[in-house]
Scaffold this motif. Structure first.
Motif, PDB file in Angstrom:
ATOM      1  N   GLU A  23       0.819  -1.214   0.000  1.00  0.00           N
ATOM      2  CA  GLU A  23       0.000   0.000   0.000  1.00  0.00           C
ATOM      3  C   GLU A  23       0.856   1.269   0.000  1.00  0.00           C
ATOM      4  O   GLU A  23       0.515   2.246  -0.650  1.00  0.00           O
ATOM      5  N   LYS A  24       1.959   1.244   0.749  1.00  0.00           N
ATOM      6  CA  LYS A  24       2.832   2.420   0.838  1.00  0.00           C
ATOM      7  C   LYS A  24       3.967   2.377  -0.172  1.00  0.00           C
ATOM      8  O   LYS A  24       4.793   3.289  -0.213  1.00  0.00           O
ATOM      9  N   HIS A  25       4.031   1.310  -0.974  1.00  0.00           N
ATOM     10  CA  HIS A  25       5.095   1.133  -1.961  1.00  0.00           C
ATOM     11  C   HIS A  25       6.469   1.218  -1.300  1.00  0.00           C
ATOM     12  O   HIS A  25       7.370   1.925  -1.768  1.00  0.00           O
ATOM     13  N   MET A  26       6.617   0.489  -0.187  1.00  0.00           N
ATOM     14  CA  MET A  26       7.868   0.492   0.580  1.00  0.00           C
ATOM     15  C   MET A  26       8.355  -0.938   0.777  1.00  0.00           C
ATOM     16  O   MET A  26       7.567  -1.841   0.999  1.00  0.00           O
ATOM     17  N   VAL A  27       9.668  -1.098   0.679  1.00  0.00           N
ATOM     18  CA  VAL A  27      10.307  -2.370   1.013  1.00  0.00           C
ATOM     19  C   VAL A  27      11.375  -2.039   2.061  1.00  0.00           C
ATOM     20  O   VAL A  27      12.159  -1.103   1.886  1.00  0.00           O
ATOM     21  N   THR A  28      11.344  -2.779   3.172  1.00  0.00           N
ATOM     22  CA  THR A  28      12.326  -2.565   4.233  1.00  0.00           C
ATOM     23  C   THR A  28      13.420  -3.613   4.073  1.00  0.00           C
ATOM     24  O   THR A  28      13.133  -4.809   4.006  1.00  0.00           O
ATOM     25  N   ILE A  29      14.662  -3.149   4.000  1.00  0.00           N
ATOM     26  CA  ILE A  29      15.800  -4.030   3.745  1.00  0.00           C
ATOM     27  C   ILE A  29      16.874  -3.800   4.801  1.00  0.00           C
ATOM     28  O   ILE A  29      17.238  -2.656   5.093  1.00  0.00           O
ATOM     29  N   ALA A  30      17.367  -4.906   5.377  1.00  0.00           N
ATOM     30  CA  ALA A  30      18.547  -4.853   6.250  1.00  0.00           C
ATOM     31  C   ALA A  30      19.739  -5.051   5.328  1.00  0.00           C
ATOM     32  O   ALA A  30      19.939  -6.139   4.789  1.00  0.00           O
ATOM     33  N   HIS A  31      20.507  -3.982   5.097  1.00  0.00           N
ATOM     34  CA  HIS A  31      21.615  -4.068   4.146  1.00  0.00           C
ATOM     35  C   HIS A  31      22.949  -3.948   4.862  1.00  0.00           C
ATOM     36  O   HIS A  31      23.044  -3.420   5.970  1.00  0.00           O
ATOM     37  N   GLY A  32      23.979  -4.425   4.208  1.00  0.00           N
ATOM     38  CA  GLY A  32      25.332  -4.299   4.731  1.00  0.00           C
ATOM     39  C   GLY A  32      25.844  -2.884   4.538  1.00  0.00           C
ATOM     40  O   GLY A  32      25.155  -2.025   3.975  1.00  0.00           O
ATOM     41  N   ALA A  33      27.054  -2.653   5.005  1.00  0.00           N
ATOM     42  CA  ALA A  33      27.680  -1.340   4.836  1.00  0.00           C
ATOM     43  C   ALA A  33      27.821  -1.023   3.349  1.00  0.00           C
ATOM     44  O   ALA A  33      28.012  -1.923   2.524  1.00  0.00           O
ATOM     45  N   ILE A  34      27.722   0.256   3.026  1.00  0.00           N
ATOM     46  CA  ILE A  34      27.872   0.715   1.643  1.00  0.00           C
ATOM     47  C   ILE A  34      29.009   1.733   1.641  1.00  0.00           C
ATOM     48  O   ILE A  34      28.781   2.945   1.759  1.00  0.00           O
ATOM     49  N   PRO A  35      30.252   1.248   1.523  1.00  0.00           N
ATOM     50  CA  PRO A  35      31.416   2.136   1.609  1.00  0.00           C
ATOM     51  C   PRO A  35      31.422   3.263   0.576  1.00  0.00           C
ATOM     52  O   PRO A  35      31.896   4.360   0.867  1.00  0.00           O
ATOM     53  N   ALA A  36      30.882   3.025  -0.603  1.00  0.00           N
ATOM     54  CA  ALA A  36      30.913   4.036  -1.663  1.00  0.00           C
ATOM     55  C   ALA A  36      30.223   5.332  -1.248  1.00  0.00           C
ATOM     56  O   ALA A  36      30.579   6.409  -1.719  1.00  0.00           O
ATOM     57  N   ILE A  37      29.232   5.226  -0.359  1.00  0.00           N
ATOM     58  CA  ILE A  37      28.539   6.434   0.106  1.00  0.00           C
ATOM     59  C   ILE A  37      28.671   6.605   1.619  1.00  0.00           C
ATOM     60  O   ILE A  37      27.949   7.382   2.221  1.00  0.00           O
ATOM     61  N   GLN A  38      29.588   5.851   2.214  1.00  0.00           N
ATOM     62  CA  GLN A  38      29.922   5.948   3.632  1.00  0.00           C
ATOM     63  C   GLN A  38      28.732   5.685   4.544  1.00  0.00           C
ATOM     64  O   GLN A  38      28.546   6.345   5.553  1.00  0.00           O
ATOM     65  N   TRP A  39      27.901   4.689   4.199  1.00  0.00           N
ATOM     66  CA  TRP A  39      26.779   4.294   5.050  1.00  0.00           C
ATOM     67  C   TRP A  39      27.167   3.034   5.810  1.00  0.00           C
ATOM     68  O   TRP A  39      27.707   2.087   5.219  1.00  0.00           O
ATOM     69  N   PRO A  40      26.829   2.973   7.086  1.00  0.00           N
ATOM     70  CA  PRO A  40      27.032   1.738   7.839  1.00  0.00           C
ATOM     71  C   PRO A  40      25.909   0.744   7.516  1.00  0.00           C
ATOM     72  O   PRO A  40      24.908   1.114   6.883  1.00  0.00           O
ATOM     73  N   ALA A  41      26.080  -0.491   7.933  1.00  0.00           N
ATOM     74  CA  ALA A  41      25.004  -1.473   7.798  1.00  0.00           C
ATOM     75  C   ALA A  41      23.812  -0.974   8.611  1.00  0.00           C
ATOM     76  O   ALA A  41      23.979  -0.409   9.697  1.00  0.00           O
ATOM     77  N   MET A  42      22.612  -1.122   8.058  1.00  0.00           N
ATOM     78  CA  MET A  42      21.399  -0.690   8.767  1.00  0.00           C
ATOM     79  C   MET A  42      20.173  -1.302   8.118  1.00  0.00           C
ATOM     80  O   MET A  42      20.259  -1.906   7.052  1.00  0.00           O
TER      81      MET A  42
END
Length: 117
Positions: A58-77
């Protein structure tokens, strides 16, 4: 004997709560203290892998537990991404996925998503 047991249970509960609170604060750093410039800049074509935690059609949302993304300096979340119904068709909670996404401000949008084998 009863007082000793009550004291032990109280101490264990207090220590458990502190450990939980520390874990939820990511070692003392709250989400507010994170460098929000990482999420404020526009990102296109970022690649990640993760596990689907929820799909809200209904909200067109997918929740994903992803690993770190070094290319954009994001931690796993674990976070929500907007996705079209076609993109999540055939995907289910628990599926491992490889995906690309873009961000504008604090909104992350799936560009492509594939179930991993």
């Amino acid at each position: 004997m009863k007082m000793t047991l009550v004291a032990i249970v109280t101490a264990v509960a207090a220590l458990s709560f502190n450990a939980y609170a520390e874990e939820m604060n990511m070692g003392g750093d709250s989400m507010q203290s994170m460098n929000m410039n990482r999420t404020m800049k526009e990102v296109t074509g970022a690649k990640a892998e993760g596990s689907i935690k929820a799909i809200d059609q209904e909200k067109h949302m997918v929740t994903i537990a992803h690993g770190a993304i070094p290319a954009i300096q994001w931690p796993a979340m674990t976070m929500g991404f907007t996705a079209t119904p076609e993109q999540v068709m055939g995907l289910h909670t628990g599926d491992k996925v490889a995906f690309t996404f873009s961000t504008v401000g604090s909104t992350a949008k799936i560009e492509s998503i594939d179930k991993m084998k």
